[in-house]
Enzyme design. Sequence first.
Site, PDB file in Angstrom:
ATOM      1  N   PRO A 145       6.137   5.037  -2.122  1.00 60.25           N
ATOM      2  CA  PRO A 145       7.699   5.301  -2.709  1.00 60.25           C
ATOM      3  C   PRO A 145       8.220   4.263  -3.461  1.00 60.25           C
ATOM      4  O   PRO A 145       9.301   4.556  -4.008  1.00 60.25           O
ATOM      5  CB  PRO A 145       8.254   5.683  -1.382  1.00 60.25           C
ATOM      6  CG  PRO A 145       7.448   5.091  -0.355  1.00 60.25           C
ATOM      7  CD  PRO A 145       5.994   5.136  -0.647  1.00 60.25           C
TER       8      PRO A 145
ATOM      9  N   GLU B 278       4.083   2.543   7.862  1.00 60.05           N
ATOM     10  CA  GLU B 278       5.104   2.298   7.193  1.00 60.05           C
ATOM     11  C   GLU B 278       4.530   1.433   5.732  1.00 60.05           C
ATOM     12  O   GLU B 278       5.109   0.747   5.074  1.00 60.05           O
ATOM     13  CB  GLU B 278       5.760   0.954   7.835  1.00 60.05           C
ATOM     14  CG  GLU B 278       6.847   1.406   9.088  1.00 60.05           C
ATOM     15  CD  GLU B 278       7.473   2.817   8.732  1.00 60.05           C
ATOM     16  OE1 GLU B 278       8.422   2.678   7.972  1.00 60.05           O
ATOM     17  OE2 GLU B 278       7.390   3.732   9.478  1.00 60.05           O
TER      18      GLU B 278
ATOM     19  N   ARG C 113      -7.579  16.967 -15.340  1.00 56.38           N
ATOM     20  CA  ARG C 113      -7.615  17.769 -16.286  1.00 56.38           C
ATOM     21  C   ARG C 113      -7.399  17.210 -17.706  1.00 56.38           C
ATOM     22  O   ARG C 113      -7.433  17.881 -18.634  1.00 56.38           O
ATOM     23  CB  ARG C 113      -6.350  18.914 -16.064  1.00 56.38           C
ATOM     24  CG  ARG C 113      -5.140  18.149 -16.083  1.00 56.38           C
ATOM     25  CD  ARG C 113      -4.097  19.492 -15.704  1.00 56.38           C
ATOM     26  NE  ARG C 113      -3.691  20.519 -16.699  1.00 56.38           N
ATOM     27  CZ  ARG C 113      -3.227  20.139 -17.832  1.00 56.38           C
ATOM     28  NH1 ARG C 113      -2.527  19.106 -18.089  1.00 56.38           N
ATOM     29  NH2 ARG C 113      -2.944  21.165 -18.456  1.00 56.38           N
TER      30      ARG C 113
ATOM     31  N   ASP D 288       0.229  20.842 -23.864  1.00 49.45           N
ATOM     32  CA  ASP D 288       0.925  19.676 -23.386  1.00 49.45           C
ATOM     33  C   ASP D 288       1.334  18.463 -24.109  1.00 49.45           C
ATOM     34  O   ASP D 288       2.419  18.191 -24.385  1.00 49.45           O
ATOM     35  CB  ASP D 288       0.029  18.997 -22.163  1.00 49.45           C
ATOM     36  CG  ASP D 288      -0.183  19.949 -20.967  1.00 49.45           C
ATOM     37  OD1 ASP D 288       0.369  20.957 -20.854  1.00 49.45           O
ATOM     38  OD2 ASP D 288      -0.972  19.830 -20.311  1.00 49.45           O
TER      39      ASP D 288
HETATM   40  C1  JAH Z   1       4.286   7.040   2.470  1.00 52.66           C
HETATM   41  C2  JAH Z   1       2.245   5.161   2.551  1.00 52.66           C
HETATM   42  N1  JAH Z   1       6.627   9.251  -3.921  1.00 52.66           N
HETATM   43  C3  JAH Z   1       5.317   9.751  -3.034  1.00 52.66           C
HETATM   44  C4  JAH Z   1       4.725   8.879  -2.113  1.00 52.66           C
HETATM   45  C5  JAH Z   1       3.642   8.245  -1.940  1.00 52.66           C
HETATM   46  C6  JAH Z   1       3.476   7.434  -0.905  1.00 52.66           C
HETATM   47  C7  JAH Z   1       3.969   7.436   0.134  1.00 52.66           C
HETATM   48  N2  JAH Z   1       5.305   8.131   0.163  1.00 52.66           N
HETATM   49  C8  JAH Z   1       5.507   9.051  -0.953  1.00 52.66           C
HETATM   50  C9  JAH Z   1       3.723   6.751   1.489  1.00 52.66           C
HETATM   51  C10 JAH Z   1       3.885   6.218   3.688  1.00 52.66           C
HETATM   52  C11 JAH Z   1       2.840   5.413   3.639  1.00 52.66           C
HETATM   53  C12 JAH Z   1       2.546   5.942   1.486  1.00 52.66           C
END
Ligand code: JAH
Length: 235
Positions: free
Chosen positions: A88, A115, A160, A175
């Site tokens: 994230p 985490e 794709r 696209d």
């Molecule tokens: C959550 C490792 N935005 C998408 C996304 C990608 C990975 C994760 N969360 C959201 C994530 C926990 C641990 C990755």
Amino acid sequence: MQIDLISIFPDYFKSLNLSLLGKAQESGILKINIHDLRDFTQDKHKTVDDAPYGGGPGMVMKADVWGLAIDSVLESTKTKPVLVVPTPSGKVFTQKIAQELSSQEHLIFINGRYEGIDSRVVNYYKTDNRIKDVREISIGDYVLAGGEVASIVMLEAISRLIPGVLGNDDSVKDDSFAQGSMEKLIEGPVFTRPEEWRGLDVPEVLLSGDHEKIAQYRLEEARKRTRLNRPDLAP
Ligand code: JAH
């Protein structure tokens, strides 16, 4: 293209054997390898996580286990892969990033849980000559329970675009037209038979056979929808 995915839940990636991606593997355009991170643990409990230094909630995935897993993929190839890390806190995934990744010879996706992965792993491979590039990527502003679903989303968008993967190359061309033109629009409404359904008619212009008029109508509908749903894209 070769793709390696490492995860403590390898079964998530069973879906990659379906549809487009399944066909691409059968035809040999795509070679996908799935790896269980727990195979690279060294203790009898197959531990992949530990408490965070500095305290705080949750658990962090261990650098040593991830290092062995990634090294094992690197030792099995003569390519210089791009390492993709769904997180994230990464840069937001776009069609442009999908295009960049679709032209690579080899991608490795490392899928964290809890985490996240000890930050030294990404730092280490950023300066490892066996790796072409490290891309930390988010698929949007929300937190998932792990990287697996984000990897599947990215893989579908990437594959794709690989020549020969999509049966019909025209939809990819469409696209790039939407991307390449100065005005970036989202697609307008689409219709198929029957001409009338539950009292609802298909817009007359689409039945007219006047291709100039049809193109005009579609452009206007795309602009309306872009203003309404994606004001951030509107001129
Ligand atoms: C959550 C490792 N935005 C998408 C996304 C990608 C990975 C994760 N969360 C959201 C994530 C926990 C641990 C990755």
